[in-house]
Design a protein around this motif. Structure first.
Motif, PDB file in Angstrom:
ATOM      1  N   ASN A   2      17.643   3.411  -0.726  1.00  0.00           N
ATOM      2  CA  ASN A   2      16.388   2.688  -0.840  1.00  0.00           C
ATOM      3  C   ASN A   2      15.452   3.457  -1.754  1.00  0.00           C
ATOM      4  OD1 ASN A   2      16.258   4.230   1.997  1.00  0.00           O
ATOM      5  ND2 ASN A   2      14.211   4.254   1.098  1.00  0.00           N
ATOM      6  N   ALA A   3      14.538   2.722  -2.389  1.00  0.00           N
ATOM      7  CA  ALA A   3      13.494   3.307  -3.221  1.00  0.00           C
ATOM      8  C   ALA A   3      12.248   3.488  -2.384  1.00  0.00           C
ATOM      9  CB  ALA A   3      13.210   2.411  -4.421  1.00  0.00           C
ATOM     10  N   ASN A   4      11.791   4.723  -2.249  1.00  0.00           N
ATOM     11  CA  ASN A   4      10.579   5.006  -1.491  1.00  0.00           C
ATOM     12  C   ASN A   4       9.326   4.994  -2.350  1.00  0.00           C
ATOM     13  OD1 ASN A   4      11.807   5.376   1.055  1.00  0.00           O
ATOM     14  ND2 ASN A   4      12.419   7.452   0.504  1.00  0.00           N
ATOM     15  N   ASP A   5       9.485   5.214  -3.670  1.00  0.00           N
ATOM     16  CA  ASP A   5       8.319   5.243  -4.538  1.00  0.00           C
ATOM     17  C   ASP A   5       8.721   4.825  -5.941  1.00  0.00           C
ATOM     18  OD1 ASP A   5       5.659   5.515  -5.116  1.00  0.00           O
ATOM     19  OD2 ASP A   5       5.606   7.702  -5.005  1.00  0.00           O
ATOM     20  N   VAL A   6       7.811   4.165  -6.635  1.00  0.00           N
ATOM     21  CA  VAL A   6       8.001   3.763  -8.029  1.00  0.00           C
ATOM     22  C   VAL A   6       6.726   4.074  -8.797  1.00  0.00           C
ATOM     23  CG1 VAL A   6       9.729   1.961  -7.613  1.00  0.00           C
ATOM     24  CG2 VAL A   6       7.301   1.382  -7.497  1.00  0.00           C
ATOM     25  N   VAL A  46       2.451  -4.114   5.617  1.00  0.00           N
ATOM     26  CA  VAL A  46       2.069  -3.640   4.290  1.00  0.00           C
ATOM     27  C   VAL A  46       2.480  -2.174   4.175  1.00  0.00           C
ATOM     28  CG1 VAL A  46       0.157  -3.063   2.766  1.00  0.00           C
ATOM     29  CG2 VAL A  46       0.179  -5.262   3.929  1.00  0.00           C
ATOM     30  N   GLU A  47       3.260  -1.847   3.147  1.00  0.00           N
ATOM     31  CA  GLU A  47       3.765  -0.487   2.962  1.00  0.00           C
ATOM     32  C   GLU A  47       2.978   0.309   1.927  1.00  0.00           C
ATOM     33  OE1 GLU A  47       5.935   1.166   4.568  1.00  0.00           O
ATOM     34  OE2 GLU A  47       7.277  -0.240   5.584  1.00  0.00           O
ATOM     35  N   ASP A  48       2.332  -0.381   0.958  1.00  0.00           N
ATOM     36  CA  ASP A  48       1.647   0.360  -0.097  1.00  0.00           C
ATOM     37  C   ASP A  48       0.577  -0.519  -0.714  1.00  0.00           C
ATOM     38  OD1 ASP A  48       1.082   2.551  -1.671  1.00  0.00           O
ATOM     39  OD2 ASP A  48       2.802   2.309  -3.016  1.00  0.00           O
ATOM     40  N   VAL A  49      -0.423   0.116  -1.321  1.00  0.00           N
ATOM     41  CA  VAL A  49      -1.532  -0.601  -1.936  1.00  0.00           C
ATOM     42  C   VAL A  49      -2.008   0.195  -3.147  1.00  0.00           C
ATOM     43  CG1 VAL A  49      -3.206   0.528  -0.395  1.00  0.00           C
ATOM     44  CG2 VAL A  49      -3.818  -1.618  -1.528  1.00  0.00           C
ATOM     45  N   VAL A  50      -2.455  -0.521  -4.173  1.00  0.00           N
ATOM     46  CA  VAL A  50      -3.053   0.106  -5.351  1.00  0.00           C
ATOM     47  C   VAL A  50      -4.228  -0.767  -5.778  1.00  0.00           C
ATOM     48  CG1 VAL A  50      -1.504  -1.070  -6.971  1.00  0.00           C
ATOM     49  CG2 VAL A  50      -2.568   1.099  -7.630  1.00  0.00           C
ATOM     50  N   VAL A  51      -5.282  -0.136  -6.290  1.00  0.00           N
ATOM     51  CA  VAL A  51      -6.488  -0.850  -6.696  1.00  0.00           C
ATOM     52  C   VAL A  51      -6.552  -0.908  -8.216  1.00  0.00           C
ATOM     53  CG1 VAL A  51      -9.012  -0.868  -6.600  1.00  0.00           C
ATOM     54  CG2 VAL A  51      -7.696  -0.134  -4.612  1.00  0.00           C
ATOM     55  N   ASP A  52      -6.795  -2.106  -8.777  1.00  0.00           N
ATOM     56  CA  ASP A  52      -6.859  -2.240 -10.225  1.00  0.00           C
ATOM     57  C   ASP A  52      -8.268  -1.933 -10.741  1.00  0.00           C
ATOM     58  OD1 ASP A  52      -8.457  -4.514  -9.885  1.00  0.00           O
ATOM     59  OD2 ASP A  52      -6.836  -5.927 -10.291  1.00  0.00           O
ATOM     60  N   ALA A  53      -8.456  -2.042 -12.049  1.00  0.00           N
ATOM     61  CA  ALA A  53      -9.727  -1.653 -12.670  1.00  0.00           C
ATOM     62  C   ALA A  53     -10.896  -2.518 -12.224  1.00  0.00           C
ATOM     63  CB  ALA A  53      -9.585  -1.712 -14.189  1.00  0.00           C
ATOM     64  N   SER A  54     -10.613  -3.713 -11.715  1.00  0.00           N
ATOM     65  CA  SER A  54     -11.675  -4.607 -11.240  1.00  0.00           C
ATOM     66  C   SER A  54     -11.941  -4.484  -9.746  1.00  0.00           C
ATOM     67  CB  SER A  54     -11.305  -6.062 -11.569  1.00  0.00           C
ATOM     68  OG  SER A  54     -11.164  -6.241 -12.966  1.00  0.00           O
ATOM     69  N   GLY A  55     -11.227  -3.580  -9.092  1.00  0.00           N
ATOM     70  CA  GLY A  55     -11.423  -3.384  -7.663  1.00  0.00           C
ATOM     71  C   GLY A  55     -10.562  -4.255  -6.779  1.00  0.00           C
ATOM     72  N   SER A  83       6.868   0.306  -2.167  1.00  0.00           N
ATOM     73  CA  SER A  83       5.961   0.982  -3.085  1.00  0.00           C
ATOM     74  C   SER A  83       5.499   0.028  -4.170  1.00  0.00           C
ATOM     75  CB  SER A  83       6.651   2.196  -3.721  1.00  0.00           C
ATOM     76  OG  SER A  83       5.792   2.879  -4.599  1.00  0.00           O
ATOM     77  N   VAL A  84       4.284   0.272  -4.693  1.00  0.00           N
ATOM     78  CA  VAL A  84       3.723  -0.549  -5.763  1.00  0.00           C
ATOM     79  C   VAL A  84       2.962   0.338  -6.739  1.00  0.00           C
ATOM     80  CG1 VAL A  84       1.604  -1.056  -4.459  1.00  0.00           C
ATOM     81  CG2 VAL A  84       2.334  -2.601  -6.276  1.00  0.00           C
ATOM     82  N   ASP A  85       2.982  -0.036  -8.019  1.00  0.00           N
ATOM     83  CA  ASP A  85       2.194   0.635  -9.036  1.00  0.00           C
ATOM     84  C   ASP A  85       1.757  -0.403 -10.057  1.00  0.00           C
ATOM     85  OD1 ASP A  85       0.903   2.810 -10.185  1.00  0.00           O
ATOM     86  OD2 ASP A  85       2.632   3.421 -11.383  1.00  0.00           O
ATOM     87  N   LEU A  86       0.717  -0.070 -10.845  1.00  0.00           N
ATOM     88  CA  LEU A  86       0.183  -0.962 -11.863  1.00  0.00           C
ATOM     89  C   LEU A  86       0.257  -0.298 -13.230  1.00  0.00           C
ATOM     90  CD1 LEU A  86      -3.079  -2.335 -10.187  1.00  0.00           C
ATOM     91  CD2 LEU A  86      -0.917  -3.548 -10.478  1.00  0.00           C
TER      92      LEU A  86
END
Length: 237
Positions: free
Chosen positions: A140-144, A6-15, A77-80
């Motif tokens: 490579n893309a390191n962040d988005v 796992v390289e990246d994690v993001v938490v949404d509004a519901s946790g 990388s991940v974003d919401l």
């Protein structure tokens, strides 16, 4: 049965936790109805990217999808999008058959290791867009990151002399072995709105970015000769 990272994690509004990375396992637990339910590379030898959403209690896998072609991919990388719930991931691929969407900015791999940027809908059942981005060598893309208007910023590194840059870019030519880059894609992934290289004669890379009101902040690493502004905190390598 093989390895995952796992390289990246993001938490949404519901946790819930949305995680991204890569797997070498053909039996990685994808879920029915997702964009790519099947591992497409060679298990144990090559990797596919993945995106998964886990409940706030870590007791339920809401969805898990592969992201890849018949060679190796890694998602870094991940974003919401807080409005739509869409998921944005970026990384790299070596696949010539990565499933780029019709009318995407880049629909073919023109290099060795190419950037991939994918925007999935909120349930990962389809791709809003999936695009290549790069030149004839490797990047490579390191962040988005999503902008507030739904457009997409991408940052990383490249060693391609023909990496796509804008006419208004502050740096239009590759200066070293690797340069960092910052690129801006439209919300539908069909247009490159802005792109610039960033580096000196050494090895440089953009490792992370954030999007503010009219400002893009980036961080990374640089070698001697990196172009600093007047009166910086530290002027010398």
């Amino acid at each position: 049965t093989s390895d995952e990272v796992v390289e990246d994690v993001v938490v949404d509004a519901s946790g819930n936790a949305v995680v991204t990375g890569f797997t070498f396992s053909g039996d990685f637990p994808s879920t029915p109805g997702v964009w790519e339910p099947t591992f497409r590379s060679v298990p144990f030898l090559e990797s596919d990217g993945f995106v998964a959403r886990v409940s706030a209690t870590a007791q339920t896998l809401h969805y898990a999808t592969f992201v890849g072609g018949q060679s190796s991919e890694q998602l870094l990388s991940v974003d919401l999008d807080p409005t739509t719930g869409d998921v944005l991931v970026g990384g790299w691929t070596q696949s010539a058959d990565f499933p780029a969407t019709p009318n995407a900015y880049g629909t073919s791999n023109i290099g060795d290791v190419e950037i991939i940027v994918v925007r999935l809908n909120a349930n990962a059942t389809s791709a809003v867009f999936a695009t290549y981005l790069g030149g004839v060598l490797g990047e490579n893309a390191n962040d988005v990151r999503f902008a507030t208007d739904g457009s997409v910023w991408v940052a990383g590194r490249t060693n391609s002399t023909n990496f796509p840059v804008s006419a208004t870019a502050p740096q239009q030519t590759l200066a070293g072995a690797f340069d960092g880059f910052v690129s801006h894609l439209s919300a539908n992934g069909q247009s490159l709105l802005f792109s610039t290289l960033l580096g000196g004669p050494g090895v440089d890379s953009v490792r992370g970015l954030d999007v503010g009101a009219g400002t893009i902040a980036i961080v990374g690493h640089a070698g001697p000769g990196f172009p600093v502004t007047a009166n910086p905190i530290q002027a010398q390598f």
